[in-house]
Design an enzyme around this catalytic site. Sequence first.
Site, PDB file in Angstrom:
ATOM      1  N   ARG A 240       0.866  -1.234   0.002  1.00 44.99           N
ATOM      2  CA  ARG A 240      -0.117  -0.172  -0.036  1.00 44.99           C
ATOM      3  C   ARG A 240       0.868   1.244  -0.063  1.00 44.99           C
ATOM      4  NH1 ARG A 240      -2.397   0.451   5.247  1.00 44.99           N
ATOM      5  NH2 ARG A 240      -0.875   2.312   5.336  1.00 44.99           N
ATOM      6  N   HIS A 244      -3.288   4.740   5.068  1.00 41.97           N
ATOM      7  CA  HIS A 244      -4.483   3.959   4.919  1.00 41.97           C
ATOM      8  C   HIS A 244      -5.762   4.608   4.311  1.00 41.97           C
ATOM      9  CE1 HIS A 244      -7.711   1.192   6.134  1.00 41.97           C
ATOM     10  NE2 HIS A 244      -8.451   2.236   6.840  1.00 41.97           N
ATOM     11  N   TYR A 253       4.055   4.618  12.070  1.00 44.13           N
ATOM     12  CA  TYR A 253       4.251   2.999  12.055  1.00 44.13           C
ATOM     13  C   TYR A 253       4.808   2.325  10.995  1.00 44.13           C
ATOM     14  CZ  TYR A 253       0.019   3.093   8.744  1.00 44.13           C
ATOM     15  OH  TYR A 253      -0.816   3.346   7.642  1.00 44.13           O
TER      16      TYR A 253
END
Length: 327
Positions: A240, A244, A253
């Site tokens: 990805r 998100h 993160y």
Amino acid sequence: MHLSEPKQVEMFWMMLLARRLDERAWVLHRQGKIAFHISGIGQEAAQVGAAFALRRGEDWVVPYYRDLALMLCLGYTPREFMLSLMGKREDPSSGGRQMPSHWSLRRVNVVSHSAPVATQTPHAVGVALAIKLRREDKVVLTTIGEGATSQGEWYEAVNWAAVHRLPVVFMVENNGYAISEPVEKQMAVEGAAARACGLGLEGVAVDGTDALAVYAAVARSVEKARSGEGPTLIEARMYRLTPHSSDDDDRTYRTREEVEAAKRRDPLLRMRQHLEAQGWLTPEGLERMEAEAKALVEDAVDYATRAPYPAPEEAAYPVFSAEVRRG
Ligand SMILES: Cc1ncc(C[n+]2csc(CCOP(=O)(O)OP(=O)(O)O)c2C)c(N)n1
């Protein structure tokens, strides 16, 4: 399983158009013109590969929110995407009621999913059961993120499909993260394909940045499903490339180095290089495609910006049935 030159060029075009629309969605969000965006950047190759393996418009598709490129291959238009992002009345998925990217397109057998992840899988299996009972020559493709394969609904549905040998292909788009949760915290096995063996169906892992490899895997699974040999679980591995969603800050993160390294394996770049190496894409050809994509994006933004919102008095239509509204 060979795909002709025009088909492969068309695959690239779909990936390019999805990318440019998606990039514009991020800009619109940062301009305060849309409320939310959830991106498919980095996942286009698998989506296009899968779409090309279907009888588009006849087979059923139960997608998930990152599937813009898949939807474009099925005939979803740039205008429809922008209408959905802006919550306009003419949005074919929900008339502006659903979150954007919760696709539904009745004219090509695409069924909407709810926001709770993995609830689309039982729906897809239900459609596959109906196909089998009616003896129709159709299959279902349903997609999902790898994180959502930890949900109970997912196991229940895949188990049922395996037991009853239903004509469905489960494609997991394993992009490495479920929001901030990396795959290794999500499952004790190496990837989602390994989950198939406990459920009694074939599990296949494939490079999800390679549209042609995904096409081959899905085409084989679709043929298997059509001939009554039951479902397959395909795990397409990818990354990805964006946070998100427009509400996420992925710097909390994962490192920038990790993301930059993944960009070098960008599926759009990979497909472009493949076509160039074949002599099927020239710099002029690419320039024309880019210009066409830009024009389509501009037109879609203009159109959706001018389009009306749903009227306030229609807020409950068609979310609740007439009976519920009366009650
Ligand atoms: C049942 C449920 N729990 C939590 C959420 C919040 N949520 C939305 S997307 C998401 C991550 C899903 O990750 P994955 O399935 O790997 O798909 P990805 O978004 O990475 O493509 C979560 C936890 C939700 N929508 N539904």
